[in-house]
Write a protein that holds these residues in place. Structure first.
Motif, PDB file in Angstrom:
ATOM      1  N   ALA A 135      57.597 -51.866 -15.148  1.00 30.76           N
ATOM      2  CA  ALA A 135      56.264 -52.025 -15.554  1.00 30.76           C
ATOM      3  C   ALA A 135      55.876 -52.866 -16.977  1.00 30.76           C
ATOM      4  CB  ALA A 135      55.719 -50.708 -15.771  1.00 30.76           C
ATOM      5  N   LEU A 136      56.850 -52.811 -17.725  1.00 33.08           N
ATOM      6  CA  LEU A 136      57.055 -53.278 -18.970  1.00 33.08           C
ATOM      7  C   LEU A 136      56.836 -54.861 -18.682  1.00 33.08           C
ATOM      8  CD1 LEU A 136      59.111 -51.010 -21.263  1.00 33.08           C
ATOM      9  CD2 LEU A 136      56.636 -51.561 -21.389  1.00 33.08           C
ATOM     10  N   GLU A 137      57.645 -55.400 -17.872  1.00 31.46           N
ATOM     11  CA  GLU A 137      57.757 -56.912 -17.367  1.00 31.46           C
ATOM     12  C   GLU A 137      56.459 -57.467 -16.872  1.00 31.46           C
ATOM     13  OE1 GLU A 137      61.032 -57.241 -14.660  1.00 31.46           O
ATOM     14  OE2 GLU A 137      62.657 -56.741 -16.168  1.00 31.46           O
ATOM     15  N   VAL A 138      55.970 -56.636 -16.211  1.00 36.47           N
ATOM     16  CA  VAL A 138      54.559 -56.707 -15.779  1.00 36.47           C
ATOM     17  C   VAL A 138      53.460 -56.903 -16.941  1.00 36.47           C
ATOM     18  CG1 VAL A 138      52.478 -56.435 -14.157  1.00 36.47           C
ATOM     19  CG2 VAL A 138      54.957 -56.334 -13.379  1.00 36.47           C
ATOM     20  N   ILE A 139      53.595 -55.825 -17.822  1.00 34.09           N
ATOM     21  CA  ILE A 139      52.654 -56.017 -18.772  1.00 34.09           C
ATOM     22  C   ILE A 139      52.991 -57.111 -19.940  1.00 34.09           C
ATOM     23  CG2 ILE A 139      52.121 -54.637 -20.974  1.00 34.09           C
ATOM     24  CD1 ILE A 139      52.769 -51.978 -19.334  1.00 34.09           C
ATOM     25  N   TRP A 140      54.139 -57.351 -20.057  1.00 36.54           N
ATOM     26  CA  TRP A 140      54.527 -58.698 -20.921  1.00 36.54           C
ATOM     27  C   TRP A 140      53.972 -59.818 -20.418  1.00 36.54           C
ATOM     28  CZ3 TRP A 140      60.067 -56.582 -21.113  1.00 36.54           C
ATOM     29  CH2 TRP A 140      60.026 -55.774 -21.936  1.00 36.54           C
ATOM     30  N   VAL A 187      55.586 -49.862 -11.445  1.00 36.04           N
ATOM     31  CA  VAL A 187      54.748 -50.862 -10.698  1.00 36.04           C
ATOM     32  C   VAL A 187      55.347 -50.946  -9.407  1.00 36.04           C
ATOM     33  CG1 VAL A 187      56.170 -52.640 -11.639  1.00 36.04           C
ATOM     34  CG2 VAL A 187      53.794 -52.986 -10.959  1.00 36.04           C
ATOM     35  N   VAL A 188      54.868 -51.311  -8.567  1.00 44.53           N
ATOM     36  CA  VAL A 188      55.419 -51.522  -7.104  1.00 44.53           C
ATOM     37  C   VAL A 188      54.753 -52.877  -6.526  1.00 44.53           C
ATOM     38  CG1 VAL A 188      55.896 -49.282  -6.651  1.00 44.53           C
ATOM     39  CG2 VAL A 188      53.612 -50.136  -5.918  1.00 44.53           C
ATOM     40  N   ASP A 189      55.694 -53.602  -5.615  1.00 42.38           N
ATOM     41  CA  ASP A 189      54.882 -54.590  -4.919  1.00 42.38           C
ATOM     42  C   ASP A 189      53.662 -54.203  -4.031  1.00 42.38           C
ATOM     43  OD1 ASP A 189      56.531 -56.544  -5.907  1.00 42.38           O
ATOM     44  OD2 ASP A 189      58.082 -55.842  -4.309  1.00 42.38           O
ATOM     45  N   GLY A 190      52.757 -54.978  -3.669  1.00 46.31           N
ATOM     46  CA  GLY A 190      51.616 -54.615  -2.788  1.00 46.31           C
ATOM     47  C   GLY A 190      50.255 -54.703  -3.811  1.00 46.31           C
ATOM     48  N   PHE A 191      49.280 -54.491  -2.928  1.00 45.75           N
ATOM     49  CA  PHE A 191      47.934 -54.362  -3.264  1.00 45.75           C
ATOM     50  C   PHE A 191      47.452 -52.850  -3.082  1.00 45.75           C
ATOM     51  CE2 PHE A 191      48.499 -58.596  -1.825  1.00 45.75           C
ATOM     52  CZ  PHE A 191      48.086 -59.299  -2.906  1.00 45.75           C
ATOM     53  N   GLY A 192      47.023 -52.287  -4.441  1.00 43.64           N
ATOM     54  CA  GLY A 192      46.514 -50.877  -4.444  1.00 43.64           C
ATOM     55  C   GLY A 192      44.882 -51.082  -4.134  1.00 43.64           C
ATOM     56  N   PRO A 193      44.399 -49.889  -4.012  1.00 46.74           N
ATOM     57  CA  PRO A 193      43.032 -49.750  -3.704  1.00 46.74           C
ATOM     58  C   PRO A 193      42.265 -50.477  -4.851  1.00 46.74           C
ATOM     59  CG  PRO A 193      43.688 -47.630  -4.223  1.00 46.74           C
ATOM     60  CD  PRO A 193      44.971 -48.329  -4.169  1.00 46.74           C
ATOM     61  N   GLY A 194      40.892 -50.753  -4.701  1.00 46.53           N
ATOM     62  CA  GLY A 194      40.016 -51.341  -5.610  1.00 46.53           C
ATOM     63  C   GLY A 194      40.351 -52.871  -5.948  1.00 46.53           C
ATOM     64  N   GLY A 195      41.432 -53.220  -6.388  1.00 50.33           N
ATOM     65  CA  GLY A 195      41.844 -54.373  -6.821  1.00 50.33           C
ATOM     66  C   GLY A 195      41.113 -55.160  -8.057  1.00 50.33           C
ATOM     67  N   LEU A 248      44.348 -55.814 -13.568  1.00 45.78           N
ATOM     68  CA  LEU A 248      44.714 -57.422 -13.740  1.00 45.78           C
ATOM     69  C   LEU A 248      46.177 -57.600 -13.134  1.00 45.78           C
ATOM     70  CD1 LEU A 248      44.052 -57.482 -17.598  1.00 45.78           C
ATOM     71  CD2 LEU A 248      42.880 -58.572 -15.616  1.00 45.78           C
ATOM     72  N   GLU A 249      46.850 -56.809 -12.618  1.00 45.44           N
ATOM     73  CA  GLU A 249      48.273 -57.067 -11.875  1.00 45.44           C
ATOM     74  C   GLU A 249      48.108 -57.343 -10.657  1.00 45.44           C
ATOM     75  OE1 GLU A 249      47.670 -52.784 -10.801  1.00 45.44           O
ATOM     76  OE2 GLU A 249      47.188 -53.999 -12.688  1.00 45.44           O
ATOM     77  N   THR A 250      46.888 -56.963  -9.916  1.00 42.15           N
ATOM     78  CA  THR A 250      46.493 -57.358  -8.409  1.00 42.15           C
ATOM     79  C   THR A 250      46.923 -58.723  -8.088  1.00 42.15           C
ATOM     80  OG1 THR A 250      44.941 -55.589  -8.477  1.00 42.15           O
ATOM     81  CG2 THR A 250      44.756 -57.157  -6.636  1.00 42.15           C
TER      82      THR A 250
END
Length: 127
Positions: free
Chosen positions: A14-19, A86-94, A97-99
């Motif tokens: 998750a920290l890697e994606v946040i950075w 964090v996981v790979d894929g698209f969550g609901p809503g979209g 910012l990570e989408t």
């Protein structure tokens, strides 16, 4: 003085994606709603991109980015530690910012022990 117990942490993934998001957007914020369209998935926005409702709870920060949760959801989960992952894929809503990266933030919960619960960091409430 005893160290207060954090209500929130983040995995290395998750920290890697946040950075990565910090580089692109600057200051961030997180908000986890209590249901409806986005379910209870944490959403990441540019700071100020979402306004918490009155009495929503800020349970901590990740890289100095505030993590807010819905006031009703907090009442349900106040006995739990939140770990942002964090996981790979698209969550609901979209809307998060990570989408566009093909990622979805999620929270893993665990109950506090009675000793931890008695020594938690304070919660900030929106006004």
């Amino acid at each position: 003085m005893e160290t207060k117990i954090a209500r929130l942490s983040a995995t290395e993934k998750a920290l890697e994606v946040i950075w990565e998001l910090e580089k692109k957007y600057g200051d961030l914020m997180f908000y986890q709603a209590g249901g409806c369209c986005e379910g209870t998935q944490p959403q990441c926005f540019e700071k100020g991109g979402f306004f918490p409702r009155m009495n929503d709870a800020m349970i901590g920060t990740i890289n100095e980015h505030e993590f807010w949760i819905d006031r009703d959801l907090f009442e349900y989960w106040k006995y739990s530690h939140f770990t942002l992952d964090v996981v790979d894929g698209f969550g609901p809503g979209g809307f998060s910012l990570e989408t566009p990266l093909g990622k979805t933030f999620k929270v893993v919960y665990r109950l506090f022990t009675p000793d931890e619960y008695e020594n938690l960091e304070p919660v900030k409430r929106s006004e």
